[in-house]
Every structure is written in C-alpha cells, then in structure tokens.
Design an enzyme around this catalytic site. Structure first.
Site, PDB file in Angstrom:
ATOM      1  N   ARG A   1       0.841  -1.192   0.000  1.00  0.00           N
ATOM      2  CA  ARG A   1       0.000   0.000   0.000  1.00  0.00           C
ATOM      3  C   ARG A   1       0.875   1.241   0.000  1.00  0.00           C
ATOM      4  O   ARG A   1       1.825   1.350   0.787  1.00  0.00           O
ATOM      5  CB  ARG A   1      -0.913   0.031   1.236  1.00  0.00           C
ATOM      6  CG  ARG A   1      -2.041  -0.993   1.222  1.00  0.00           C
ATOM      7  CD  ARG A   1      -3.095  -0.638   0.197  1.00  0.00           C
ATOM      8  NE  ARG A   1      -4.168  -1.619   0.151  1.00  0.00           N
ATOM      9  CZ  ARG A   1      -4.180  -2.689  -0.625  1.00  0.00           C
ATOM     10  NH1 ARG A   1      -3.166  -2.922  -1.437  1.00  0.00           N
ATOM     11  NH2 ARG A   1      -5.196  -3.526  -0.625  1.00  0.00           N
TER      12      ARG A   1
ATOM     13  N   GLU B   1      -2.505   7.731  -6.452  1.00  0.00           N
ATOM     14  CA  GLU B   1      -2.685   6.917  -7.653  1.00  0.00           C
ATOM     15  C   GLU B   1      -3.933   7.392  -8.394  1.00  0.00           C
ATOM     16  O   GLU B   1      -4.938   7.702  -7.757  1.00  0.00           O
ATOM     17  CB  GLU B   1      -2.817   5.441  -7.282  1.00  0.00           C
ATOM     18  CG  GLU B   1      -1.576   4.873  -6.592  1.00  0.00           C
ATOM     19  CD  GLU B   1      -1.712   3.385  -6.282  1.00  0.00           C
ATOM     20  OE1 GLU B   1      -2.707   2.751  -6.725  1.00  0.00           O
ATOM     21  OE2 GLU B   1      -0.831   2.849  -5.586  1.00  0.00           O
TER      22      GLU B   1
ATOM     23  N   HIS C   1       0.840  -0.237 -10.124  1.00  0.00           N
ATOM     24  CA  HIS C   1      -0.096  -0.990  -9.274  1.00  0.00           C
ATOM     25  C   HIS C   1      -0.683  -2.174 -10.049  1.00  0.00           C
ATOM     26  O   HIS C   1      -1.890  -2.263 -10.272  1.00  0.00           O
ATOM     27  CB  HIS C   1      -1.215  -0.086  -8.750  1.00  0.00           C
ATOM     28  CG  HIS C   1      -1.861  -0.639  -7.502  1.00  0.00           C
ATOM     29  ND1 HIS C   1      -2.497   0.151  -6.580  1.00  0.00           N
ATOM     30  CD2 HIS C   1      -1.978  -1.916  -7.031  1.00  0.00           C
ATOM     31  CE1 HIS C   1      -2.967  -0.600  -5.592  1.00  0.00           C
ATOM     32  NE2 HIS C   1      -2.660  -1.856  -5.842  1.00  0.00           N
TER      33      HIS C   1
END
Length: 324
Positions: free
Chosen positions: A242, A271, A289
């Site tokens: 994370r 993000e 990601h």
C-alpha cells in the site's frame, strides 16, 4: 419458461471468462469502456435496480454512494483484497453483505515483488533507459554496477500469505529471511525465518526490505525518515502493498542522497498520478499498481466475486466476506 435471472451491475470490463459467466447467469448491462465513477455507479444502480453490485478499487463506494443505492441491492462484491475504497461501516449499516477476493492473488503479488527486488537491485530502470537511447557505447568494469541479491538478507514486514510466498521465492536465491509481524508464526509457517516483534530492531540487519501489510489513507506511514535511517546504507526498499505505508518525502530523500541504493514500487500515495519527483529518480523501478495483473489471477478474482454473489443471493453465507 426461463427462470428470472438475478440482476447485476459491474463497474468495469472484466476478463473474458468472467464476462461470459455474467452473460450466462445474470441480467447485466455491459459496462462502459472506462471505470465507473461513484456518481455513474449510483445512476446505473438507480435505473437498473440490481440485486448485486460488483466493483474494483477504481470505483470508491463511499457513505454517500451507499446511501444512494436502491433497496434492491443485497450484496456488494469487490474484486480486490484491499478495502480502502469501501466505507465498510456504511455498508454494514445498510445491512448489505460485503465480500472481497483474498488468497487468489498471492502468487502473482509475490512474483511481482521478486521482479521489483531484482529490477531495483540490478538497475533495471537505468538499463532500460540506456537501451531506449540506443546504447551506443561500452561500459567500464566499474560503471553501472548493480547489487547481487543472492545470499542477501531480506526483511519482510507483514508475514501473511503474500509475505510467506515472497520468502519462499527468496529462499531460491539463498536469502536469509527476517520478518516482523503482529504475532510470531507457527514453526511450520515460519520455515526458518527469524522473527522480530519490533520492526525497528529488524531494520539494521536488512539488505533488502519488502512491505506486505495492510494500510489505509488515514493510517500513519510505517516507512519514515526515522525507519529508513535504521536500514544499512545501500539497502534496497520494495513496496507492493500500500502506498499509504510510506512517507514519500522521506523515501525520495533517501534515494536522492544515497542512503538507499535503490527501490522498487508498485504502489503510491497518489494513484494514478504519483509524485512527479519519484518519476525523475534513476534508482527507482516503478510499476503502475499491477500486482494481480495476470490473466489467470484476474479471472480467478472475478470468479470468486461471482461465487460470493451467488452464495449471498441464494441465502447462503458468502465464501469470503470482508471481516467485520
């Protein structure tokens, strides 16, 4: 006469096998070519009145979103392990079932973590830049040297399924495994790794540090200037967990002044628009990601989400409910 099929909406396009199952078993409008915004999700739900809503991390389900869902909705299924995008309390207060997709992405996340470790240690981003520029010259024996990962000491923060899968892979490189966790694992799960109750006591021994713990936007970062300073000079840092776990100002400083030799990141505090300063660091290898981004894993995640929806709509317990 055909049976009435349950009604489902989903927030974005899915792998072909998952889409085929939805077309076969559900009355479901095709999703648009983009991820639905919360407002678009609500508008579709109010117009279609589904029994189930399927989302991903790209479509937050806030308290406002939950309040606007029609009474027809009985279950929200997220195709993710993370639940940061969900207001769990609001969903529970509405009496809706909430499910997620743990475990099926363990191997792919562990594989990606090893890619980050290897690419960071062997200057993957810089080598790619050299090749994209046409190469053009030979390098001396002392130039563009990376770090050998074989035999190094790997510290893992968070020794759940993914952390243990990373440790298993790292043993193939003869790495010594250290770990910090909320509690010590049973010997058969520990598999010879050394436990540290306090992460700070582990850090001075880590040639490579990898994060595998949950995090939320409201939580304080665990990787800060203080904790980075405890790593040996020239260590490598990897995060495929994370972005909220890391103070990016401190990370940028450590990569810029040479305290860290390199880093590999798949997740970021902002993000999909990470801090531009990160993009300019030559010793940082970055992926967008994509920890679960294989055909096999994304298909398994979608199928598990549908298994959960099937169970709830049939009056059975969900296969993988989000813990209360």
């Amino acid at each position: 006469m055909s049976a009435i099929r349950p009604r489902l909406i989903h927030s974005q396009r899915l792998p072909a096998a998952v889409a085929a199952r939805i077309a076969r078993d559900y009355d479901a409008p095709p999703p648009p070519g983009h991820k639905l915004t919360p407002a678009e999700l609500v508008a579709l739900a109010q117009a279609f009145r589904p029994d189930a809503v399927m989302v991903t991390t790209g479509t937050p389900v806030t308290a406002e979103t939950v309040a606007a869902l029609p009474d027809s909705v009985r279950v929200i299924a997220t195709i993710s392990v993370g639940t940061d995008h969900l207001d769990i309390s609001a969903i529970a207060a509405r009496g809706l079932a909430l499910t997620y997709t743990p475990d099926v992405l363990t191997d792919c996340n562990a594989d990606l973590t090893m890619m980050l470790i290897l690419a960071a240690a062997r200057r993957g981003a810089e080598y790619l830049g050299v090749m994209q520029a046409g190469w053009g010259r030979s390098f001396g024996m002392e130039e563009m040297l990376g770090v050998r990962v074989t035999g190094k000491t790997l510290g893992i923060v968070g020794m759940g399924r993914i952390g243990r899968a990373v440790a298993q892979r790292a043993r193939g490189f003869d790495m010594k495994i250290l770990y910090s966790n909320r509690r010590r694992l049973a010997p058969e799960l520990e598999a010879g790794a050394t436990y540290f109750a306090d992460m700070r006591e582990m850090l001075p021994h880590c040639d490579i540090l990898s994060l595998h713990m949950p995090g939320g936007a409201a939580a304080a970062p665990v990787i800060t200037a203080e904790t980075l300073a405890l790593l040996p000079k020239g260590a490598i840092f990897v995060n495929a967990a994370r972005g909220s776990l890391v103070d990016e100002d401190a990370l940028i400083a450590a990569l810029s002044d040479g305290r860290l030799a390199a880093a590999g990141l798949d997740v970021y505090r902002n993000e999909p628009r990470p801090d531009p300063r990160l993009l300019g660091l030559p010793n940082l290898f970055m992926t967008p990601h994509m920890g679960s981004a294989t055909l096999e894993t994304r298909t398994d995640m979608g199928m598990l989400a549908l298994d959960n929806i099937d169970a709830v709509l049939a009056g059975r317990a969900a296969v993988t409910p989000v813990p209360a």
